[in-house]
Design a protein around this motif. Sequence first.
Motif, PDB file in Angstrom:
ATOM      1  N   THR A  91      -7.892  52.173 -87.151  1.00  0.00           N
ATOM      2  CA  THR A  91      -7.233  51.813 -85.902  1.00  0.00           C
ATOM      3  C   THR A  91      -7.395  52.912 -84.855  1.00  0.00           C
ATOM      4  O   THR A  91      -7.506  52.625 -83.664  1.00  0.00           O
ATOM      5  CB  THR A  91      -5.733  51.530 -86.146  1.00  0.00           C
ATOM      6  OG1 THR A  91      -5.599  50.512 -87.146  1.00  0.00           O
ATOM      7  CG2 THR A  91      -5.047  51.063 -84.880  1.00  0.00           C
ATOM      8  N   TYR A 131     -11.708  43.313 -76.295  1.00  0.00           N
ATOM      9  CA  TYR A 131     -10.381  43.197 -76.896  1.00  0.00           C
ATOM     10  C   TYR A 131      -9.693  41.877 -76.535  1.00  0.00           C
ATOM     11  O   TYR A 131      -8.801  41.413 -77.245  1.00  0.00           O
ATOM     12  CB  TYR A 131      -9.474  44.341 -76.415  1.00  0.00           C
ATOM     13  CG  TYR A 131      -9.693  45.671 -77.093  1.00  0.00           C
ATOM     14  CD1 TYR A 131     -10.669  45.860 -78.064  1.00  0.00           C
ATOM     15  CD2 TYR A 131      -8.898  46.762 -76.761  1.00  0.00           C
ATOM     16  CE1 TYR A 131     -10.853  47.083 -78.669  1.00  0.00           C
ATOM     17  CE2 TYR A 131      -9.065  48.000 -77.366  1.00  0.00           C
ATOM     18  CZ  TYR A 131     -10.056  48.160 -78.319  1.00  0.00           C
ATOM     19  OH  TYR A 131     -10.233  49.379 -78.924  1.00  0.00           O
ATOM     20  N   LEU A 189      -6.542  46.307 -84.479  1.00  0.00           N
ATOM     21  CA  LEU A 189      -5.433  46.160 -83.549  1.00  0.00           C
ATOM     22  C   LEU A 189      -4.802  44.778 -83.665  1.00  0.00           C
ATOM     23  O   LEU A 189      -3.604  44.602 -83.424  1.00  0.00           O
ATOM     24  CB  LEU A 189      -5.906  46.382 -82.108  1.00  0.00           C
ATOM     25  CG  LEU A 189      -6.155  47.807 -81.646  1.00  0.00           C
ATOM     26  CD1 LEU A 189      -7.339  48.455 -82.347  1.00  0.00           C
ATOM     27  CD2 LEU A 189      -6.402  47.838 -80.134  1.00  0.00           C
ATOM     28  N   ILE A 216      -3.261  53.750 -81.771  1.00  0.00           N
ATOM     29  CA  ILE A 216      -3.659  52.799 -80.740  1.00  0.00           C
ATOM     30  C   ILE A 216      -3.453  53.393 -79.359  1.00  0.00           C
ATOM     31  O   ILE A 216      -4.259  53.212 -78.438  1.00  0.00           O
ATOM     32  CB  ILE A 216      -2.862  51.489 -80.877  1.00  0.00           C
ATOM     33  CG1 ILE A 216      -3.125  50.829 -82.236  1.00  0.00           C
ATOM     34  CG2 ILE A 216      -3.197  50.519 -79.743  1.00  0.00           C
ATOM     35  CD1 ILE A 216      -2.293  49.590 -82.481  1.00  0.00           C
ATOM     36  N   THR A 459      -2.077  40.555 -75.953  1.00  0.00           N
ATOM     37  CA  THR A 459      -3.305  41.359 -76.004  1.00  0.00           C
ATOM     38  C   THR A 459      -4.383  40.806 -75.085  1.00  0.00           C
ATOM     39  O   THR A 459      -5.100  41.567 -74.429  1.00  0.00           O
ATOM     40  CB  THR A 459      -3.830  41.423 -77.449  1.00  0.00           C
ATOM     41  OG1 THR A 459      -2.842  42.020 -78.284  1.00  0.00           O
ATOM     42  CG2 THR A 459      -5.103  42.243 -77.531  1.00  0.00           C
TER      43      THR A 459
END
Length: 520
Positions: A91, A131, A189, A216, A459
């Motif tokens: 991570t 992401y 994540l 993170i 996210t």
Amino acid sequence: MELDDKAPETDRIASPQTPSSLASTRRNSHIGQGDLEKALSNHEDKDVAATAVQRVDPDIVDWDGPDDKENPLNWPAKQKWANIGLLSAITLLTPFGSSMFAPGVPQVMRDFHSDSEDLASFVVSVYVLGYAFGPLVIAPMSELYGRVYVYHVNTFLFMVFSLACGRSTSLSMLIVFRFLAGVAGSCPLTVGSGSIADTFRQDQRGKVMSIWTFPILFGPSLGPVVGSYLSEAAGWQWNFYLLTILTALLLLLAIVIQRETYPPVILERKAKRLRKETGNPKLRSALKSTKTPKQLFLLSVVRPTKMLVLSPIVFGLSLYIAVVYGYLYLLFTTMTFVFHDQYGISASNIGLVYLGIGLGQFIGLLLFGAYSDKLLRKLAKGGEMKPEYRLPLLWPGAIMVPVGLILYGWTAQYKVHWIVPILGTTLLGAGMIGAFMPIGTYLVDAYTIYAASAMAANTVLRSLGGAFLPLAGRDMYNALGLGWGNSLLAFIALGISPMIWFFLKYGEKIRTHPKFQLNL
């Protein structure tokens, strides 16, 4: 199928070895007919209701009692922490890779003969755009095939795409592979919180979540420190070669150490083993969904988008985080130029200026960890611990973000001693934590069974902010200057902060209103 992570702890029966023992299990199960009827009549999730029916079925395979060693909740502490330690390392690596490359951007632009400021920003932020898309596929895949396979595949892909970035021969090629590296890098994540929920009981997860969350947040601040020295000494390509080497080492460790933690997959493997041993083809997992894999996949893909579009709370809080996260990456893509041009800091030392943000994040994390649960208990006064009791801690962050931006912008414009704008970025880092942690905890508390989908929705919007907002950074500073440019960002942050008051006052009514009870 979305499953309550407490289910394995509350509705256990002895796992069968033979058909006769299955019948005995059925007779001795503590799930009575009344419990079954209640589950069928009251539970909104048809899959869970179906599971209630199955658990009085003699062909159901479940845990061997509450202390079954196959259940990840009962693993030895050493095995649990080995899994979490390795997960935290992976991570750390992917957010580290998101910004490590930033100090080397001027070299890239020279090598590829480009002077486009937009491309200089986008080649960094396009990673974060990955992401936004990765979780929509990775999350449902982890529910279909388990955590470990998804971790291994995406870690391998991250290694391949990182190497491809270093071997790129054009700016467009580099941008494409940066995006793909971001897609694969979003895996830990996206799935990490699920692995923690699989392995640790509810009263133990707070500490573990803090340990897992810190990489993170700190990774993007640490990346430029390493990247600045590496780019100056060996060239920008070595940012990606180092990532490739570290990823390969972690992948080898993961293959040896990492174990599957997702209960439905573990029980399905157990059922498969027992079908082979007993010759009974009817044996099936207690957590097996009634939906087909295709239905499960489509449902899991659609759910985050549905929550983002139809839930005012999920959208509003996600928008707030998207703005703050976008500011973070706007600074990442411009600080190299600001401190080099305004203060003459060398390329080899430029990465050190990012440590101010990292320090602020660390301070914010400590403060949030110290006061979040205490405030929750204080506001509950021995009664219901409502999710909205997490939101008052948004106020300190709502103040620190604009103050930090104004302090950073004006002091950098007038070339006040470099430590002062760094202090401004420290306030911004602490304020960012003041947004991330309360909202993340609120979403988990408010949408318990669908917490992963709520976080995926968050996210997606957050990553879009982190990818596209930085594209305006250089043009904004050229037009307005550092002072007014950062003041504009501060005014926008202040302009959206009243939604904190709105959700504090009306959040519970909105969350519980039938109109917003989504059919997920």
